[in-house]
Write a protein that holds these residues in place. Structure first.
Motif, PDB file in Angstrom:
ATOM      1  N   GLU A 131       0.837  -1.214   0.000  1.00  0.00           N
ATOM      2  CA  GLU A 131       0.000   0.000   0.000  1.00  0.00           C
ATOM      3  C   GLU A 131       0.867   1.257   0.000  1.00  0.00           C
ATOM      4  N   LYS A 132       1.888   1.247   0.854  1.00  0.00           N
ATOM      5  CA  LYS A 132       2.774   2.423   0.961  1.00  0.00           C
ATOM      6  C   LYS A 132       3.527   2.665  -0.346  1.00  0.00           C
ATOM      7  N   LEU A 133       3.976   1.593  -0.974  1.00  0.00           N
ATOM      8  CA  LEU A 133       4.683   1.730  -2.243  1.00  0.00           C
ATOM      9  C   LEU A 133       3.746   2.276  -3.325  1.00  0.00           C
ATOM     10  N   ALA A 134       2.512   1.769  -3.348  1.00  0.00           N
ATOM     11  CA  ALA A 134       1.531   2.255  -4.328  1.00  0.00           C
ATOM     12  C   ALA A 134       1.275   3.750  -4.140  1.00  0.00           C
ATOM     13  N   GLU A 135       1.204   4.173  -2.892  1.00  0.00           N
ATOM     14  CA  GLU A 135       0.987   5.596  -2.587  1.00  0.00           C
ATOM     15  C   GLU A 135       2.188   6.427  -3.050  1.00  0.00           C
ATOM     16  N   LYS A 136       3.389   5.892  -2.839  1.00  0.00           N
ATOM     17  CA  LYS A 136       4.611   6.583  -3.269  1.00  0.00           C
ATOM     18  C   LYS A 136       4.639   6.712  -4.805  1.00  0.00           C
ATOM     19  N   LEU A 137       4.233   5.661  -5.507  1.00  0.00           N
ATOM     20  CA  LEU A 137       4.174   5.712  -6.973  1.00  0.00           C
ATOM     21  C   LEU A 137       3.174   6.766  -7.440  1.00  0.00           C
ATOM     22  N   LYS A 138       2.071   6.866  -6.724  1.00  0.00           N
ATOM     23  CA  LYS A 138       1.067   7.887  -7.058  1.00  0.00           C
ATOM     24  C   LYS A 138       1.667   9.293  -6.913  1.00  0.00           C
ATOM     25  N   GLU A 139       2.416   9.506  -5.833  1.00  0.00           N
ATOM     26  CA  GLU A 139       3.086  10.809  -5.616  1.00  0.00           C
ATOM     27  C   GLU A 139       4.067  11.106  -6.751  1.00  0.00           C
ATOM     28  N   ILE A 140       4.858  10.096  -7.117  1.00  0.00           N
ATOM     29  CA  ILE A 140       5.865  10.270  -8.167  1.00  0.00           C
ATOM     30  C   ILE A 140       5.196  10.579  -9.507  1.00  0.00           C
ATOM     31  N   ALA A 141       4.067   9.919  -9.771  1.00  0.00           N
ATOM     32  CA  ALA A 141       3.360  10.115 -11.044  1.00  0.00           C
ATOM     33  C   ALA A 141       2.869  11.554 -11.218  1.00  0.00           C
ATOM     34  N   LYS A 142       2.783  12.285 -10.120  1.00  0.00           N
ATOM     35  CA  LYS A 142       2.362  13.699 -10.213  1.00  0.00           C
ATOM     36  C   LYS A 142       3.491  14.596 -10.708  1.00  0.00           C
ATOM     37  N   ILE A 143       4.732  14.146 -10.535  1.00  0.00           N
ATOM     38  CA  ILE A 143       5.858  15.008 -10.918  1.00  0.00           C
ATOM     39  C   ILE A 143       6.635  14.486 -12.133  1.00  0.00           C
ATOM     40  N   LYS A 144       6.442  13.190 -12.459  1.00  0.00           N
ATOM     41  CA  LYS A 144       7.138  12.603 -13.617  1.00  0.00           C
ATOM     42  C   LYS A 144       6.191  11.717 -14.400  1.00  0.00           C
ATOM     43  N   ASN A 145       6.435  11.646 -15.699  1.00  0.00           N
ATOM     44  CA  ASN A 145       5.631  10.792 -16.563  1.00  0.00           C
ATOM     45  C   ASN A 145       6.213   9.375 -16.503  1.00  0.00           C
ATOM     46  N   ILE A 146       5.645   8.566 -15.614  1.00  0.00           N
ATOM     47  CA  ILE A 146       6.197   7.227 -15.381  1.00  0.00           C
ATOM     48  C   ILE A 146       5.327   6.150 -16.016  1.00  0.00           C
ATOM     49  N   ILE A 147       5.969   5.024 -16.260  1.00  0.00           N
ATOM     50  CA  ILE A 147       5.229   3.801 -16.587  1.00  0.00           C
ATOM     51  C   ILE A 147       5.672   2.757 -15.569  1.00  0.00           C
ATOM     52  N   VAL A 148       4.713   1.992 -15.067  1.00  0.00           N
ATOM     53  CA  VAL A 148       5.014   0.952 -14.083  1.00  0.00           C
ATOM     54  C   VAL A 148       4.885  -0.397 -14.787  1.00  0.00           C
ATOM     55  N   ILE A 149       5.956  -1.170 -14.764  1.00  0.00           N
ATOM     56  CA  ILE A 149       5.993  -2.468 -15.432  1.00  0.00           C
ATOM     57  C   ILE A 149       6.141  -3.561 -14.383  1.00  0.00           C
ATOM     58  N   VAL A 150       5.258  -4.560 -14.450  1.00  0.00           N
ATOM     59  CA  VAL A 150       5.352  -5.704 -13.540  1.00  0.00           C
ATOM     60  C   VAL A 150       5.813  -6.915 -14.338  1.00  0.00           C
ATOM     61  N   SER A 151       6.834  -7.572 -13.841  1.00  0.00           N
ATOM     62  CA  SER A 151       7.353  -8.782 -14.473  1.00  0.00           C
ATOM     63  C   SER A 151       6.920  -9.972 -13.632  1.00  0.00           C
ATOM     64  N   THR A 152       6.012 -10.777 -14.163  1.00  0.00           N
ATOM     65  CA  THR A 152       5.560 -11.969 -13.439  1.00  0.00           C
ATOM     66  C   THR A 152       4.978 -12.989 -14.406  1.00  0.00           C
ATOM     67  N   ASP A 153       5.088 -14.256 -14.036  1.00  0.00           N
ATOM     68  CA  ASP A 153       4.297 -15.303 -14.677  1.00  0.00           C
ATOM     69  C   ASP A 153       3.047 -15.483 -13.834  1.00  0.00           C
ATOM     70  N   LEU A 154       2.143 -16.333 -14.300  1.00  0.00           N
ATOM     71  CA  LEU A 154       0.985 -16.695 -13.479  1.00  0.00           C
ATOM     72  C   LEU A 154       1.276 -18.060 -12.839  1.00  0.00           C
ATOM     73  N   SER A 155       0.361 -19.016 -12.893  1.00  0.00           N
ATOM     74  CA  SER A 155       0.552 -20.278 -12.162  1.00  0.00           C
ATOM     75  C   SER A 155       1.733 -21.074 -12.729  1.00  0.00           C
ATOM     76  N   HIS A 156       2.252 -21.977 -11.913  1.00  0.00           N
ATOM     77  CA  HIS A 156       3.446 -22.749 -12.268  1.00  0.00           C
ATOM     78  C   HIS A 156       3.188 -24.259 -12.180  1.00  0.00           C
ATOM     79  N   TYR A 157       3.679 -24.999 -13.159  1.00  0.00           N
ATOM     80  CA  TYR A 157       3.823 -26.463 -13.084  1.00  0.00           C
ATOM     81  C   TYR A 157       2.510 -27.253 -13.003  1.00  0.00           C
ATOM     82  N   HIS A 158       1.427 -26.689 -13.496  1.00  0.00           N
ATOM     83  CA  HIS A 158       0.158 -27.426 -13.511  1.00  0.00           C
ATOM     84  C   HIS A 158      -0.076 -28.026 -14.890  1.00  0.00           C
ATOM     85  N   PRO A 159      -0.883 -29.103 -14.967  1.00  0.00           N
ATOM     86  CA  PRO A 159      -1.313 -29.559 -16.297  1.00  0.00           C
ATOM     87  C   PRO A 159      -2.049 -28.419 -17.018  1.00  0.00           C
TER      88      PRO A 159
END
Length: 198
Positions: A103-131
């Motif tokens: 939550e705190k990090l999300a709030e910090k990103l919101k603050e930063i977005a007011k002063i800089k034109n940012i893009i937030v990129i998340v690197s993740t897979d979804l589920s692992h090792y299932h049929p």
């Protein structure tokens, strides 16, 4: 690739790239706060001004050792270089976190977005090792949560041991940020390794 195609030739100052730690267990978030990342296609400078702002959070530490052999950030860089010219980056690797940290990090990103034109990129897979069919079923539920920005459901499932994504912490932080800035979610493409490798 579908995501980066949408970004082609758009203008951003800085990409904040958030990924999970696959090799090290630690608490909080590791940041690479100075210098640059080099890949065969070129170099990406760190946005030190934004790094400093994120490091104001007590759980974010300059711990470069957690980046050693970590692929979650680096796999994004060639796509970023090809899509957006002259962009700076802030790499963040997530260890174990509390919901309050996210939550705190999300709030910090919101603050930063007011002063800089940012893009937030998340690197993740979804589920692992299932049929294949089981993976599709689990991922469909995860995608439903993502579309609804249902961070509570994702967090509860994570605490119950239902692993919906390796990057669940950056994913939840991102969705909290999207909620705070009133963003919309659009699913561009879903596939798993069964679709590509059989």
């Amino acid at each position: 690739a579908y995501s980066y195609k949408v970004l082609k030739d758009k203008k951003f100052d800085t990409a904040i790239i958030m990924g999970p730690s696959h090799r090290y267990y630690f608490k909080g978030v590791a940041i690479w706060d100075k210098g640059e990342f080099k890949v065969p296609l070129g170099s990406l400078k760190i946005d030190e001004e934004i790094s400093q702002k994120i490091e104001e959070l007590e759980f974010v530490k300059d711990k470069k050792e957690y980046f050693f052999k970590e692929h979650s950030i680096e796999v994004q860089l060639p796509f970023l270089i090809k899509s957006i010219n002259n962009i700076k980056i802030v790499p963040l690797i997530f260890g174990e976190n509390t919901y309050q940290n996210l939550e705190k990090l999300a709030e910090k990103l919101k603050e930063i977005a007011k002063i800089k034109n940012i893009i937030v990129i998340v690197s993740t897979d979804l589920s692992h090792y299932h049929p294949y069919l089981e993976a599709k079923k689990i991922d469909a539920q995860t995608i439903k949560y993502i579309k609804k920005k249902d961070t509570d459901a994702l967090w509860i499932d994570y605490k119950l041991g239902k692993v919906r994504a390796c990057g669940i912490h950056p994913l939840i932080a991102f969705l909290l940020y999207v909620k705070k800035v009133g963003g919309k979610i659009e699913i561009l493409k879903y596939a798993n390794s069964g679709d590509t490798a059989g």
